[in-house]
Structure formats: C-alpha cells, structure tokens
Motif scaffolding. Sequence first.
Motif, short mmCIF file in Angstrom:
data_model
loop_
_atom_site.label_atom_id
_atom_site.label_comp_id
_atom_site.label_asym_id
_atom_site.label_seq_id
_atom_site.Cartn_x
_atom_site.Cartn_y
_atom_site.Cartn_z
N LEU A 549 0.70 -1.14 -0.01
CA LEU A 549 -0.34 -0.40 0.26
C LEU A 549 0.73 1.33 0.15
CD1 LEU A 549 -3.02 -1.00 2.74
CD2 LEU A 549 -3.08 -1.08 -0.21
N ALA A 550 1.87 1.74 1.04
CA ALA A 550 3.02 2.44 0.78
C ALA A 550 3.68 2.95 -0.16
CB ALA A 550 3.91 1.83 1.82
N HIS A 551 3.77 1.81 -1.46
CA HIS A 551 3.87 2.10 -2.78
C HIS A 551 2.98 2.44 -3.59
CE1 HIS A 551 7.72 -0.71 -0.72
NE2 HIS A 551 8.47 -0.21 -2.20
N ARG A 552 1.75 2.63 -3.49
CA ARG A 552 0.93 3.24 -4.62
C ARG A 552 1.59 4.19 -4.72
NH1 ARG A 552 -4.49 3.12 -1.37
NH2 ARG A 552 -3.10 3.46 0.50
N ASN A 553 0.97 4.45 -5.86
CA ASN A 553 0.78 6.68 -5.81
C ASN A 553 0.32 7.69 -5.02
OD1 ASN A 553 -1.38 6.90 -7.55
ND2 ASN A 553 -0.77 6.80 -9.94
N ARG A 554 0.34 8.60 -5.79
CA ARG A 554 -0.52 9.43 -4.13
C ARG A 554 -2.17 9.15 -4.26
NH1 ARG A 554 1.75 15.80 -5.53
NH2 ARG A 554 1.39 15.69 -7.56
N LEU A 555 -2.26 9.06 -5.27
CA LEU A 555 -3.75 8.26 -5.70
C LEU A 555 -4.17 7.13 -5.20
CD1 LEU A 555 -4.83 10.98 -8.81
CD2 LEU A 555 -5.29 11.47 -6.24
N GLY A 556 -3.17 6.64 -4.92
CA GLY A 556 -3.34 4.64 -4.41
C GLY A 556 -3.95 4.52 -5.49
N ILE A 557 -2.76 3.83 -5.90
CA ILE A 557 -3.52 3.34 -7.25
C ILE A 557 -1.88 2.97 -7.56
CG2 ILE A 557 -3.72 2.58 -10.02
CD1 ILE A 557 -5.27 5.54 -9.85
N LEU A 558 -1.99 1.17 -8.20
CA LEU A 558 -0.33 0.58 -8.49
C LEU A 558 -0.47 -0.26 -9.80
CD1 LEU A 558 -0.66 -1.74 -5.53
CD2 LEU A 558 0.80 -0.22 -5.79
N SER A 559 0.81 0.22 -10.64
CA SER A 559 0.81 -0.57 -11.86
C SER A 559 0.99 -1.97 -11.80
CB SER A 559 1.69 0.40 -12.52
OG SER A 559 3.36 0.18 -11.95
N GLU A 560 2.55 -2.78 -12.40
CA GLU A 560 1.72 -4.13 -12.65
C GLU A 560 3.77 -4.71 -11.69
OE1 GLU A 560 2.51 -7.29 -16.35
OE2 GLU A 560 3.37 -5.18 -16.40
N ASP A 561 4.37 -3.90 -12.03
CA ASP A 561 5.77 -4.14 -11.44
C ASP A 561 6.00 -2.69 -10.22
OD1 ASP A 561 6.21 -6.18 -12.60
OD2 ASP A 561 5.88 -4.92 -14.32
N ILE A 562 6.95 -3.34 -9.15
CA ILE A 562 7.59 -2.55 -8.67
C ILE A 562 8.96 -2.96 -8.74
CG2 ILE A 562 8.61 -1.68 -6.10
CD1 ILE A 562 4.75 -2.62 -5.83
N ASP A 563 10.10 -2.01 -9.05
CA ASP A 563 12.00 -2.23 -8.92
C ASP A 563 11.95 -2.08 -7.70
OD1 ASP A 563 14.33 -1.03 -8.10
OD2 ASP A 563 14.19 -0.06 -10.36
#
Length: 597
Positions: A549-563
Amino acid sequence: MTVEKKLPKPNLELGIIGNGTIAALIDDAASVVWLCLPRLDGEPVLNTLVGGDGAFSIKLAGQCETRQRYLKNTAVIETIIEAEDGSAIAITDFAPRFFDKGRTFRPASIVRRIRPVSGMPKISVCLKAQSDRGATNIDPVRGVSHIRYKNDHAGFRVTTDAPVSYIIAEREFVLDREVNFILGPDESLSDNPAVIAAEWETRTTEGWRAWSRRLAAPPVWQDAVIRAAITLKLCVYEETGGIVAALTTSIPEHGGSERNWDYRYCWLRDAYFTVNALNRLAAVGTLEHYLAYLRNTVAHTKGGHIQPVYGISLEEDLKEEIAPHLKGYRGMGPVRFGNQAAEHIQHDVYGHVVLGASQAFFDERLLAQAGELEFEQFELVGERAYAVYNTPDAGIWEYRGRANVHTSSAIMCWAACDRLSRIAAHLKRDERATYWRGRADAMRAVILKEAWNENRQAFTGAFGGEDLDASVLLMAEIGFIDPTDPKFIATVERIDDELREGYHVYRYRAEDDFGKPQTAFTACTFWHIDALARIGRQDEARAMFEDVLAHRNRLGILSEDIDVSKGELWGNFPQTYSMAGIINAAARLSPRWEDVV
C-alpha cells in the motif's frame, strides 16, 4: 487505516478518469497525457505518456506547487496549482457517467473545469492531438465556441466558454472566471458548456458516491479498497462487458527492458480476478456485464480453442505492431499496438472462463442469473480443459520461446471441472455433478504427482521442472489444495527463500526470452500475502500488505511491477491484477465489522 508514505515519488504519478467507454490519464500537473478514442482500446489522440505530442495541458504562469486528489469515493480529480505570486487555480476533471432516461449515460467525453482560487492567475492552454499512432498531427479547425479535430477514426470536438482565439494560439490570458472544456464526439451541445459541465459534474459525483456506498468494504483499509474498486470499474468496457488488463500500452516492466506490451485488451485470466474482487465487495453488476461477454465467447468457440485474450468487442486478430513515431515511456521504446498473446496456447484460460462465470449460477441478486443453458455451454469448456490439462502451453506468463506443461495451467483446468461439478449439483443435475467430480479428481491426482519436486520440496512451475513459479500459490486460493497441507506450506517457504525480496515477490527468477526479470510482479506479492495468511502467518502477511500500500502512487493506484531497490512503479497502468489484490488482501486480513464496532 492510513499508511504513512516514506518512499521516493514514483514516476507513474497518474490519476484516472473514465466512464466505461473511455478513460484518460492525468499527471500530477493536470496534463492529460493519455486518452484513446472512441473507446478504451482506440487511437491514442493524447499520447505524451509514450513519447507522442498529443496532450491537453493547463499551465499557470509562475507555477511552483501542485496538489491533487480524488473527490471522496469518486472518479473525479481535483488539482490545485499555485504560483510564486500567490495566485492559484483549481482544475476539476471527470468523464460524465450517470443514469439518465433509463440508461447509463457514458459518452466518449471528458470534462475539464478551471476556476481561479486566489490572486490574478494567468494561464495558457495547450491542446494538441495525434492519430496514426503518433505519425500524424490532427489539425484544429476553429468554430465560434469550439475546436474540431477531424479524423476518420478518432475525431472529436472541444467545446468551451474560454476564448477560442487564446486556445488556438496557446496564448496566456488572465483567468478571471471559471472556464469549461468538454472534449467529446464531433457534435453540437444542447446548452452552454458551463451549464452542461456543472450538471454533469454534480450527477457524475453523485453517481460514483452512490455506487461506492453500496460496496461491502471491510472495516480496515476502506479508502484503499474503495479506490481499488473504482479503478477496476474504470477498466470495464460496459457496452460489451469486456475488461481490459490495463489502460495503457508499452509501459516497460523495468527500465530498458523492452518488455513493453499492449494491455488494452481482455485477458480472460485477468478479467476473472477483476470480477472475483468486485464480487467480494458485492459489486455484482460487473459480473453481469462480464457474463454477457463470456456467453458470446463460449458460443463463438463452440467447445474448441479459446484464445487467452480478445479485443473488448471479442476481436480475435490482435496483430502486434510497433509504432515507429512514438519514442516510448521516458524514451524507452518500443511502443507496441496489438498483442501476440492472442496467438498463444494458454490452457489456464478454460479454468478462468468457468471460474469467471461460476458465481452467476448461485447469486440470486443477479437480474440475468445463469442456468441450464449456460451450464451446457460451459460443459464444452470443461471438456476442452480435461483434454489439454497435461499438455504443453505458453503458460500464465506467456513465454514466447518455449512450452511446458505448466502447473498453473493444469490447476486452472482442474478448476473448470471442479466448478462444473459444483454448478451441476446446484442445478440438481446429479449425474453431471458425479461426472465432473470424477474428472476433477483424476486430474488432481496427476497434478499432485507431476508438479511436486521431491528434491526441491516444492510444487514447481512445470511438470517435472526445477524452477519455482509464484503462480503455484493459486493452488490454495482456488481450493485445489488445503493450505495446511505440508507440501503447500513447504512451497510457500521455498518461494520465500528464492522468489521473495523483502516484502516483494518475483514471478520467477529463471531467465526467459528477454533475460532475467528485474522487477517484482505485484500480483505475485498479493498471492503470497494470501498464502501467508492461509497458513497462519497473519502478522507477516499484514506487514507485506502495508508495504505494498505504501508503494501506491499518491492517488492510491498501482501499476504492474515494482523496482524493489528504488520503490518505483513500472509496467502498464493501472494493472487490474494489482488493484484486485488490494481488495482480496484487505478482505482476508481485515477484522469483521462486528469485531470493530
């Protein structure tokens, strides 16, 4: 529960507006960087996200700070832009969507409303459009109160009460009153744009809040769950019920990877996860739309091969091509249109078709509940699943250079037969229930034997294989294996050792057609969270969830992958897999309402 954000700002700081027909992505400076017309998979007329010149931006003279938020429980975005001299403007963006005259009004339109907040703000408006995948600029044609962008496939009109001369010239002017822009079909409006924009904003806001209010959200992480649900809803093409895997094409899985794919199509696998997540929240309307899509898919294929992915209107030919005129996200091409996966053999699709429809046989709330006719059609899918479950395919990760008997494909084929047995029993078709139970049990015995690697002490990604694959974690989620089974627990532990890095999980570590994956696949992290919770490691699952959840962007949305090393978002946006994971994890880890209030 509020998650404090201590991570570096991801580059995918984008918000989404949409209405079930189109969707637009807006960056944190209120520039529309992505808009496809006339539907979700159409021509990207605004395309700066992938290196084109098409954009709709508002610039405040001397701007120095921006703040952005969604209006609570809606898909309406408000951006505040402040300048060094103290002047400020507010921009409200939305796509009209509300119930009107017995139907849902959802035109291929977006609305931008700009009002002065303080001082004497001076703004300029840049509106440029492209077609032919970035090869051609669409020239503006001026009208009295509108600008036309004529194109055979993606033409549109912008109607405004701002000075058209200033917009055409991109000239700076003093914003001394609210101005409105309605971008939509090349048709005249029935009233002044200010009147229409104000009414549409009110009705759209009320519509989203009424929809959100009906969600059966858990007591903890409500904001995250509601935002995830709205985001998933924006990925549904309501005309047909097709659900896109993401709204974008060619956002790389990591920097310079060339793992750039077009996700604006309906993967039956991804769509199942979307429908399943929304069903958890009692948002069963999406299931009804998607059931219509599946009915057509099954009727068309008649028990034969089912593609893993179709267009949102059941298009079969998704020929993959590269757009040479688009530089790519952050200059990292290629930009692809179409997806070769439509040509793949992926056997898990048969399970996902039946899983995606299963609740429709049991849920009395549905207006169009599935029954005997649908069951007989889906039996054809089950026969196909039984015939191919132990034969090679490209697998869930769509390998382009090799084929194996993939464990995830086999267990999903099992799921097709297992669910058909349950459905048959519900319909009091006892003979068919016994038939499908026999097939499911026979398949299960083979899978348990062939997928288990005694030396590795784990279920591996392929029959007789050595490599681990996070997709086997779905075994417990779909009911293939009891999560307390020692072999499943051992598999979770091996994945902990080899595929997990910190709080993030990779799909696999083995080299594929493009080398070794360098980013964690967020859906796999959510599958691991689910597995940890099922085997009793609740605290650890909760810590992983908080981290995602902390890695979501500031509007609360996630993409596919995380570095993992930088905490940066990569991959197509928004990823329905990831947003569905938020809902599923919250539902599993949150206490019950009766334990809270």
